[in-house]
Enzyme design. Sequence first.
Site, PDB file in Angstrom:
ATOM      1  N   SER A 119       5.368 -10.627   1.172  1.00 17.36           N
ATOM      2  CA  SER A 119       6.146 -10.203   2.563  1.00 17.36           C
ATOM      3  C   SER A 119       6.904 -11.645   2.962  1.00 17.36           C
ATOM      4  CB  SER A 119       5.137  -9.616   3.767  1.00 17.36           C
ATOM      5  OG  SER A 119       5.729  -9.614   4.811  1.00 17.36           O
ATOM      6  N   TYR A 125      -2.498 -11.222   8.321  1.00 16.56           N
ATOM      7  CA  TYR A 125      -1.830 -10.541   7.457  1.00 16.56           C
ATOM      8  C   TYR A 125      -0.980 -11.317   6.546  1.00 16.56           C
ATOM      9  CZ  TYR A 125       2.106  -7.661   5.644  1.00 16.56           C
ATOM     10  OH  TYR A 125       3.091  -6.919   4.862  1.00 16.56           O
TER      11      TYR A 125
HETATM   12  P1  NAP Z   1       2.456   1.893   3.918  1.00 13.53           P
HETATM   13  O1  NAP Z   1       3.668   2.990   4.337  1.00 13.53           O
HETATM   14  O2  NAP Z   1       1.474   1.650   5.139  1.00 13.53           O
HETATM   15  O3  NAP Z   1       1.723   2.669   2.700  1.00 13.53           O
HETATM   16  C1  NAP Z   1       0.590   1.815   2.318  1.00 13.53           C
HETATM   17  C2  NAP Z   1       0.174   2.622   1.086  1.00 13.53           C
HETATM   18  O4  NAP Z   1      -0.909   1.747   0.572  1.00 13.53           O
HETATM   19  C3  NAP Z   1      -0.426   3.757   1.108  1.00 13.53           C
HETATM   20  O5  NAP Z   1       0.057   4.476  -0.281  1.00 13.53           O
HETATM   21  C4  NAP Z   1      -1.819   3.681   1.043  1.00 13.53           C
HETATM   22  O6  NAP Z   1      -2.558   4.974   0.620  1.00 13.53           O
HETATM   23  C5  NAP Z   1      -2.090   2.645   0.116  1.00 13.53           C
HETATM   24  N1  NAP Z   1      -3.352   1.611   0.290  1.00 13.53           N
HETATM   25  C6  NAP Z   1      -3.579   1.192   1.648  1.00 13.53           C
HETATM   26  N2  NAP Z   1      -5.019   0.333   1.227  1.00 13.53           N
HETATM   27  C7  NAP Z   1      -5.168   0.853   0.031  1.00 13.53           C
HETATM   28  C8  NAP Z   1      -6.228   0.555  -0.667  1.00 13.53           C
HETATM   29  N3  NAP Z   1      -7.355  -0.453  -0.308  1.00 13.53           N
HETATM   30  N4  NAP Z   1      -6.081   0.966  -2.043  1.00 13.53           N
HETATM   31  C9  NAP Z   1      -5.379   1.614  -2.492  1.00 13.53           C
HETATM   32  N5  NAP Z   1      -4.284   1.893  -1.847  1.00 13.53           N
HETATM   33  C10 NAP Z   1      -4.245   1.431  -0.447  1.00 13.53           C
HETATM   34  O7  NAP Z   1       3.144   0.546   3.465  1.00 13.53           O
HETATM   35  P2  NAP Z   1       4.294  -0.002   2.965  1.00 13.53           P
HETATM   36  O8  NAP Z   1       5.056  -0.633   4.068  1.00 13.53           O
HETATM   37  O9  NAP Z   1       4.762   0.747   2.232  1.00 13.53           O
HETATM   38  O10 NAP Z   1       3.944  -1.389   2.410  1.00 13.53           O
HETATM   39  C11 NAP Z   1       3.722  -1.440   1.031  1.00 13.53           C
HETATM   40  C12 NAP Z   1       3.650  -2.996   0.908  1.00 13.53           C
HETATM   41  O11 NAP Z   1       4.773  -3.615   1.152  1.00 13.53           O
HETATM   42  C13 NAP Z   1       2.400  -3.913   1.399  1.00 13.53           C
HETATM   43  O12 NAP Z   1       1.836  -4.553   0.588  1.00 13.53           O
HETATM   44  C14 NAP Z   1       2.921  -4.326   2.544  1.00 13.53           C
HETATM   45  O13 NAP Z   1       2.238  -5.572   3.094  1.00 13.53           O
HETATM   46  C15 NAP Z   1       4.457  -4.756   1.861  1.00 13.53           C
HETATM   47  N6  NAP Z   1       5.367  -5.099   2.871  1.00 13.53           N
HETATM   48  C16 NAP Z   1       5.887  -4.120   3.906  1.00 13.53           C
HETATM   49  C17 NAP Z   1       6.868  -4.529   4.854  1.00 13.53           C
HETATM   50  C18 NAP Z   1       7.328  -3.374   5.713  1.00 13.53           C
HETATM   51  O14 NAP Z   1       8.240  -3.766   6.721  1.00 13.53           O
HETATM   52  N7  NAP Z   1       7.239  -1.963   5.450  1.00 13.53           N
HETATM   53  C19 NAP Z   1       7.336  -5.686   4.936  1.00 13.53           C
HETATM   54  C20 NAP Z   1       6.823  -6.771   4.140  1.00 13.53           C
HETATM   55  C21 NAP Z   1       5.915  -6.388   3.010  1.00 13.53           C
HETATM   56  P3  NAP Z   1      -3.384   5.991   1.423  1.00 13.53           P
HETATM   57  O15 NAP Z   1      -2.164   6.593   2.384  1.00 13.53           O
HETATM   58  O16 NAP Z   1      -3.985   6.811   0.612  1.00 13.53           O
HETATM   59  O17 NAP Z   1      -4.334   5.343   2.169  1.00 13.53           O
END
Ligand code: NAP
Length: 247
Positions: A142, A156
């Site tokens: 991130s 985080y």
């Molecule tokens: P999200 O929409 O909250 O989705 C998270 C996903 O991770 C869901 O499929 C969830 O599954 C799964 N998950 C959570 N904890 C888990 C665990 N312990 N084991 C297996 N699966 C797990 O998140 P996102 O925004 O797409 O983020 C994805 C990645 O991008 C993350 O690493 C986040 O830190 C990074 N990121 C996101 C942003 C942003 O602005 N969105 C920015 C920078 C970095 P369930 O629903 O089944 O729990």
Amino acid sequence: MAIALVTGASRGIGKATALLLAKAGYTVAVNYRHNIVAATAVVNAIAAQGGKALALRADVGDEAQVMAMFSALDREGEPLASLVNNAGILFQQSRVEDLTAARINQVLSTNVTGYFLCCREAVKRMSHRRGGQGGAIVNVSSAASRLGSPGEYVDYAASKGAVDSLTIGLSLEVAAEGIRVNGVRPGLIYTDIHASGGEPGRVDRVAASLPMQRGGQPEEVAEAIAWLLSDSASYVTGSFIDLAGGK
Ligand code: NAP
């Protein structure tokens, strides 16, 4: 066919990545933790576009569950070519002085230990040193690792700093073994993760302050991940692509 495992692929960036990698010809393993309905919908969407996928439940922070997930992949009879460490969590916006050990450890367990465990199991299967055919890993970090997320979630941000160090160290460790390891650092992307921080509308609130004056879409992150995994990036390892609209 070869397998690409995408952790946390039931929604958001992981889902967009799974759909794109299926189009690129991978059998996609769609990992999720709780939401089997959402993960099954991703598998069905991949099948509808002519691809192949399977859903695998595992909490990536739980070693036994990670081992079971990789054993299930072994039974598919196709080599594991790619891993996308994407499953990540954050909690309610908070200052450091209000953080509990339980919360910090939960964030580190999923965002750091989970990435390490999946890297470990992937390397065992990919490394030329162990008779594997090589492969590629992308760790989803991130922009927070650079910015620190003050007043929101420094825990985080620190976990993503650890992901960056893991990416650098592992890339060097396995560079001569046919495995490339790279990272992407998204900024503000429209997904449900912001609701976990207590502010579902966070991207729209902050978007105007970004150089590009907009948030990003999960598909824009997926494109970078797919490129880093592809042969087009065959000389790229230990590198990071920032997808943060210029921030
Ligand atoms: P999200 O929409 O909250 O989705 C998270 C996903 O991770 C869901 O499929 C969830 O599954 C799964 N998950 C959570 N904890 C888990 C665990 N312990 N084991 C297996 N699966 C797990 O998140 P996102 O925004 O797409 O983020 C994805 C990645 O991008 C993350 O690493 C986040 O830190 C990074 N990121 C996101 C942003 C942003 O602005 N969105 C920015 C920078 C970095 P369930 O629903 O089944 O729990």
